[in-house]
Design an enzyme around this catalytic site. Structure first.
Site, mmCIF file in Angstrom:
data_model
loop_
_atom_site.group_PDB
_atom_site.id
_atom_site.type_symbol
_atom_site.label_atom_id
_atom_site.label_comp_id
_atom_site.label_asym_id
_atom_site.label_seq_id
_atom_site.Cartn_x
_atom_site.Cartn_y
_atom_site.Cartn_z
ATOM 1 N N GLN B 222 36.705 32.263 84.107
ATOM 2 C CA GLN B 222 36.744 32.483 82.666
ATOM 3 C C GLN B 222 35.340 32.397 82.077
ATOM 4 O O GLN B 222 35.165 32.657 80.877
ATOM 5 C CB GLN B 222 37.651 31.445 81.996
ATOM 6 N N ARG B 372 45.709 25.423 78.362
ATOM 7 C CA ARG B 372 45.778 25.800 76.939
ATOM 8 C C ARG B 372 45.699 24.596 76.016
ATOM 9 O O ARG B 372 46.427 24.522 75.024
ATOM 10 C CB ARG B 372 47.115 26.528 76.716
ATOM 11 N N CYS B 373 44.799 23.651 76.346
ATOM 12 C CA CYS B 373 44.822 22.393 75.615
ATOM 13 C C CYS B 373 43.765 22.279 74.537
ATOM 14 O O CYS B 373 43.758 21.303 73.807
ATOM 15 C CB CYS B 373 44.659 21.234 76.583
ATOM 16 N N GLU B 742 45.768 29.047 71.726
ATOM 17 C CA GLU B 742 46.387 27.831 72.261
ATOM 18 C C GLU B 742 47.251 27.094 71.267
ATOM 19 O O GLU B 742 47.929 26.122 71.629
ATOM 20 C CB GLU B 742 45.292 26.880 72.751
#
Lengths: 165, 788, 290
Positions: B222, B372-373, B742
């Site tokens: 990413q 996704r935090c 997110e």
């Protein structure tokens, strides 16, 4: 072992070990990389292809079992440059994000709509319960299949070809 | 937000179909495992069955005898090049391959290089290792007890297993507020380990070209630029200077934070390629992915919320033990080892707060940030939303009413929280009201009362979260020293089409479409005429990548700023072409026209052509711009979610009957894509709430290390999400946009957990830790004499 | 996820297959492959020989004849699921098919394989116990009929000899006033049962229960026939009291263990709850159209 099989309408032959998984034959030997691998316990369905018209998890079939049979992968959905209505539907309804589970969803959806041309939402969710997705939350995948069902059921204009589905 | 461009141009607000879709629906995406190069070798990794053990001997003879196996690489081999350890993104150290001991089950122990995937697997199965088991530490609280075995024996000065202690806030003011409070609620909350499990696992193809003296790595990452720099710093001593490294992030099958860290497999593959001069492919299996890659969560939280009897909340205190596994390999901004956890005062006007977190080593895989935090915001929101609900129930107040009473009011923005964040904008009450209307809140409460009287279990749970994304301002944010700006480089061609490259990297978020829409908005060039590229470090401008919902807030802003630089130059060219002063020109998307003479105009396409054929003398030709955007602040998307559950008394199963999600991410680029992000995010909120957990027994054996037991929801478990929105633009973002990727994963678990507790409150249940599985619910019911 | 190497054999007749199984050391039958291949990919099974029986013709069928529903051993689960005959006349079996694994696996998984693999977590065994089915096995010594009550001998163990293949499963056609149901609690679609119950009832004309079959899935080392629960129903009207009593006895018959699906006491209680629910559903079906 030397095998012949038909993939997307084309005859292929290959020399394979009996243990070669069908998904590896498709991806590594035939270089059709649209079919994906997402797990190692037969759960995710990213490897779904049609074997004699039935959707199966190609990671859990030996390539030798497909000898003399017909395999259809996502690359075989498009005919003569025309996308299948299901492919159009996924684009129209945002039925994909990263695209990794998408070929599996398309193959399952394609086979399902042939048997169930007017499905309910519940039936669609059951049909794709062997295909995991992490990105979409399934809502738009369901909408895409509904969209395709409607498109496939729509009467064709007079004079249009009967090709496709 | 009103549409300012036509559908043909496709600027912000249009639900344009995605430009990336045509290749994916044909199965023509290029994911890392699709790449096949001539002479390519395959790497497979043998892993430790033990959570903590000394390596006595690694026997490679049987492996080397497998036909097709070329080499076995061990820690001893890498040690010769000082590559057996590498830095983590939190400046800790991590083994690439062990020399002395293994520290978690499934740790990489030896790597097999072979001419085929199948031979490599046979080779890995043929490695035999003799181990001497060592005492295992899996409970982080036990890890902190005096006398616990010190795990990081590689760090000479280490006396215990505490990695760091971090605190934030006004301890004295919080203590005072707690002491003076009319009512306090206290709760232990454990948020267990989960794993992001994107459908594509991690992997790479490393290709060191001996002739060109260049390393190219196709990698599931990413953050390609950061990886390139890290490789250059780590392997510079073996000749890999940064200009000789090219990282290509092709199509990525989901990232969600799991594809940010540098995994040992990547480094071993690179080393193998450098040594052999051949391309080397490493693709992990799903079980390797679940058992060894970066986990998420694993926070042991104790929270205390104080207030007055009338429902006014006054103070929050949180202490947390953060289980990081054997090394801190999280990917937090370096100043914040607990990420942005201190956004935990949430949507409420809390005057005093204090947070303390202790990071701890245990015999588990390393990591901490993923899934996704938003850098620990999932943990923060879960805590505050559980505590607020607990307070409401304790006071006998409706949970929506308590929230409304304490929300930060619109006139308080920009709002400085008790823990130092400056929230940019928000209207929390409007979002909650909308959610309540959509779901029919009052009717549901009536129904619940009726059902309760008949002994049926129905619950309603709310989560009114504030997210914090867009890391981040260079003053406070860096990863390994690299500041967290991001970038956009645009080049407009003579015929008015464009190419734009970014320092971020989409893994399904649709950047090829959304960035084009931003540029279409700013320049009036149709989005279909703008090619967007990301992920190739040879061509893309430097950026910190895509995670923590930062692309729209940071790179999206860079796109707007770069486009505005182009517009400035375009204005000059237009003035030149129309022979007027710049101030006499009026801009509308796609053209400059003369004030009062709208017929006298130049389109952006005509201007682009002129930039190469008729530019003003003294001006450089061409029409391009770069922006490296340093955000002045983070952005604060928010929302209110309401969940209705029905609980089966016989089986303990929790059925999510309805879930309404109202999200506010400011101005929206593509509503269809935003909605898709919410659907996916909600499903990744449902999953940890009810299904997913990775745990360890006392010997450090992983439970839930395959899809047999790590339960990803299918389309049958997933409800039909109902979504809606409000729009509160960010005042500091050039487009007023906030980012949203997110939000749903951050906000959803608390709504579900709150609904379950709400359903069971009258039975004396105060809290249930996620995942809320049927056996857990069953036990709570039977203990209270409730059965079918 | 790569299996170890093996020798592959593809017989085209039952006798050829039986001959191979009798003569080869360390051989496994490849039927649907949806249990075997996953085990081989994890190298938990590493047979020296794989005998693929999918090329044997005439083993996939679903017909009723001579008082039995006869299902060929190679019948795919999806074929059974889609059969109108099974859906209309054998609802317990239809219920069961629908919850085996997921729809894709069901396109390859076979009924014979589900029984022969004898994973105590498999769904058909409990249903076949409740139905009083028979397994027809063929080997080098010919064919024989094994009542399903003696078929399952232990976890992953059956009464089959090493050279025998399941060629048919026979289910007695239920008399009028019969009904059945299969209720499975699973953590998610595609999982094995946390616990499941198969019930098949036949009522006499006066509404008294004259036959009851109750099978329990995944709460013991083998599928369990809850005989005391069955006996408690026979000769009685299946009213609430009788149902609850049978449910209690079924739970007592269960031998669950603690695992990631839940603790033993949870599973035992599930059996109680599910047996009662399945009995009520079976009754509804038995009396429907009356």
């Amino acid at each position: 072992m030397h095998i012949h099989l038909t993939v997307n309408g084309q005859l292929h032959e290959a020399d394979v070990e009996p243990r070669l998984l069908l998904v590896h034959l498709i991806r590594d030997v035939l270089r059709l990389t649209g079919t994906h691998i997402g797990c190692d316990t037969t759960h995710c369905g990213a490897c779904t292809v049609l074997l004699d018209g039935r959707p199966v998890k190609s990671c859990t079939v030996f390539a030798v079992q497909a000898r003399g049979r017909h395999v259809t992968t996502v690359e075989g959905l498009e005919q003569d440059g025309q996308l299948h209505p299901l492919q159009e539907a996924f684009m129209a309804e945002h039925g994909l994000q990263c695209g990794y589970c998408t070929p599996g969803m398309l193959m399952t959806g394609y086979a399902f709509l042939k048997e169930h041309p007017r499905p309910t939402e519940e039936e669609i969710r059951w049909a794709i319960s062997g295909n995991l997705c992490r990105c979409t939350g399934y809502v738009n995948i369901v909408k895409s299949i509904q969209h395709a069902a409607a498109a496939l059921a729509a009467p064709r204009p007079a004079g249009a070809s009967q090709g496709g589905a | 937000m009103a549409l300012r461009t036509s559908p043909e141009i496709g600027g912000m607000g249009h639900s344009l179909r995605r430009k990336e879709d045509p290749r994916f629906i044909r199965g023509k995406g290029t994911y890392v495992d699709d790449i096949q190069l001539p002479g390519m070798l395959y790497l497979d990794i043998a892993r430790s069955p033990y959570a903590h053990a000394r390596i006595v001997r690694i026997d490679t003879a049987r492996a080397l005898a497998v036909p097709g196996v070329l080499a076995v690489i061990t820690g001893q081999d890498l040690a010769k090049y000082n590559l057996h350890w590498m830095p983590t993104l939190m400046s800790d150290t991590q083994m690439v391959l062990p020399v002395d001991k293994v520290m978690y089950q499934a740790q990489e122990v030896a790597a097999v290089l072979a001419t085929s995937r199948y031979a490599a697997a046979d080779g890995a199965a043929a490695i035999s290792v003799e181990y001497e088991p060592l005492p295992v530490v899996v409970d982080p609280r036990k890890a902190l007890e005096p006398g616990a075995p010190v795990l990081r024996t590689d760090k000479k000065d280490r006396k215990d297993n505490r990695i760091w202690h971090w605190e934030w806030g006004d301890r004295a003011a919080t203590d005072r507020a707690m002491a003076e409070a009319e009512v306090t609620v206290t709760q232990d909350i454990y948020i267990p380990r989960i794993h992001v499990a994107s459908i594509e696992t991690c992997g790479c193809v490393a290709h060191f070209d001996k002739v060109e003296d260049r390393l190219t790595v196709w990698m599931t990452t990413q953050a390609p630029h950061a990886i390139r720099t890290v490789f250059a710093l780590v392997a510079g001593h073996v000749g890999l200077a940064e200009h000789k490294i090219r990282i290509i992030s092709p199509d990525i099958g989901g990232g969600f934070g799991g594809k940010v860290p540098v995994y040992p497999g990547y480094v071993i593959a690179v080393a193998a390629s450098v040594l052999t001069g051949k391309p080397v492919k490493w693709i992990e299996d799903r079980m390797e992915n679940l058992q060894a890659d970066s986990f998420a969560r694993d926070y042991h939280i104790t929270a205390q919320l104080a207030g007055r009897r009338d429902g006014t909340l006054t103070a929050l205190r949180i202490t947390t033990i953060a289980d990081h596994g054997y090394t801190d390999a999280a990917a937090n901004p370096s100043k914040f080892p607990a990420g942005l956890f201190h956004v935990c005062t949430g949507s409420y006007d809390l005057r005093a707060a204090h947070v303390a977190v202790d990071g701890v080593y245990t015999n588990k895989p390393p990591g901490g940030i993923a899934y996704r935090c938003s850098f620990r915001v999932t943990e923060a929101v879960h805590t505050i939303e559980r505590m607020v609900d607990l307070m409401a129930h304790e006071l006998g107040m409706d949970p929506a009413a308590l929230r409304m009473k304490n929300f930060i009011r619109p006139d308080q923005f920009p709002y400085r929280s008790a823990l130092g964040w400056e929230y940019d904008s928000g209207d929390y009450a409007a979002a909650l009201r909308k959610a309540m209307d959509r779901i029919g809140y009052a009717d549901l409460r009536r129904e619940q009362a009726e059902k309760r009287a008949r002994g049926e279990l129905m619950g309603i749970g709310i989560s009114s979260f504030t997210e914090i994304v867009g890391a981040g301002p260079s003053k406070h944010f860096d990863i390994l020293g690299l500041k967290m700006f991001d970038s956009c480089e645009i080049r407009i061609h003579p015929t008015g089409k464009a190419i734009a490259r970014f320092g971020t990297k989409s893994q399904g978020q649709g950047h090829e479409t959304t960035y084009a829409q931003i540029l279409a908005e700013e320049l009036g060039i149709p989005a279909k005429d703008i090619k967007v590229e990301e992920g190739d470090t040879d061509t893309a401008p430097y950026g910190l990548g895509t995670y923590a919902s930062r692309s729209t807030p940071v790179a999206g802003a860079a796109a707007a700023v770069a486009a505005r630089k182009i517009r400035d130059k375009a204005r000059k060219i237009a003035a030149h072409l129309l022979e007027v002063a710049e101030e006499d020109l009026v801009w509308e998307p796609g053209k400059f026209s003369v004030k009062g003479a709208p017929g006298k105009a130049k389109t952006i396409q005509e201007i682009a052509f002129a930039a190469y054929t008729d530019h003003p003398q003294g001006m450089e030709a061409g029409l391009e711009a770069v922006s490296y955007y340093d955000p002045p602040n983070l952005t604060f998307p928010f929302g209110s979610y309401i969940c209705v559950v029905d609980i089966d008394k016989g089986t303990g199963q929790v059925h999510v009957r309805r879930f309404v999600a109202v999200d506010d991410c400011g101005n929206i680029i593509n509503p269809m894509i935003v909605e898709g992000q919410i659907h996916g995010g909600l499903t990744m909120g449902l999953a940890p709430a009810l299904y997913e957990e990775i745990s360890y027994d006392e010997s450090g054996n992983v439970q839930g290390g395959s899809f047999i037991d790590y339960l990803l929801p299918t389309a049958v478990e997933t409800p039909r999400w109902e979504t809606d929105k409000t729009c509160t633009p960010s005042p500091h973002h050039p487009l007023g946009a906030k980012g949203v990727g997110e939000s749903a994963t951050v906000g959803a678990p608390a709504a579900i957990a709150n609904a379950v507790v709400d359903a069971l409150w009258h039975l004396g249940v105060r809290h249930v830790d996620i995942p809320i599985t049927p056996p857990k619910v069953w036990k709570l019911l039977r203990e209270r004499g409730v059965t079918e | 996820m790569i299996p170890a190497a093996f020798d592959y054999h593809a017989p085209t007749s039952i006798s050829e297959a039986a001959g191979l199984l009798a003569s080869l050391e360390d051989a496994k039958i490849l039927s649907g492959g949806q249990s075997l291949i996953p085990l081989m990919k994890l190298r938990l099974a590493t047979p020296r020989h794989v005998v693929d029986i999918n090329g044997i013709p005439g083993l996939a069928y679903v017909v009723e004849s001579a008082g039995y529903l006869r299902i060929g051993g190679l019948t795919r689960e999806s074929h059974l699921e889609e059969s109108p005959l099974v859906r209309e006349r054998h609802p317990l079996l239809h219920d069961t098919c629908r919850v085996i694994a997921d729809p894709l696996v069901r396109n390859l998984a076979t009924v014979g394989g589900n029984l022969a693999h004898a994973d105590p977590a498999n769904d058909h065994p409990a249903t076949m116990l409740a139905l009083g089915a028979q397994v027809v096995a063929a080997g080098t010594r010919g064919e024989r009929v094994i009542p399903v009550a003696s078929f399952f001998t232990g976890p992953f163990a059956t009464a089959l000899a090493p050279d025998e293949i399941v060629v048919e499963v026979r289910v007695p056609v239920p008399p009028p006033l019969s009904g059945g149901a299969y209720l499975k609690v699973e953590r998610k679609v595609g999982d094995f049962a946390t616990a499941a119950v198969a019930v098949q009832l036949t009522l006499a004309d006066r509404g008294v229960c004259e036959r009851a079959g109750i099978g329990l899935t995944n709460v013991g080392l083998t599928p369990i026939k809850a005989e005391r629960a069955e006996a408690a129903l026979i000769g009685r009207r299946p009213d609430d009291k009788a149902i609850l009593e049978a449910a209690r006895l079924a739970a007592e018959a269960a031998r669950p263990s603690d695992d990631l699906r839940g603790p033993a006491e949870y599973k035992r209680d599930l059996i109680r709850v599910l047996t009662a629910r399945a009995l009520r559903r079976a009754l509804e079906r038995a009396t429907a159209g009356r």
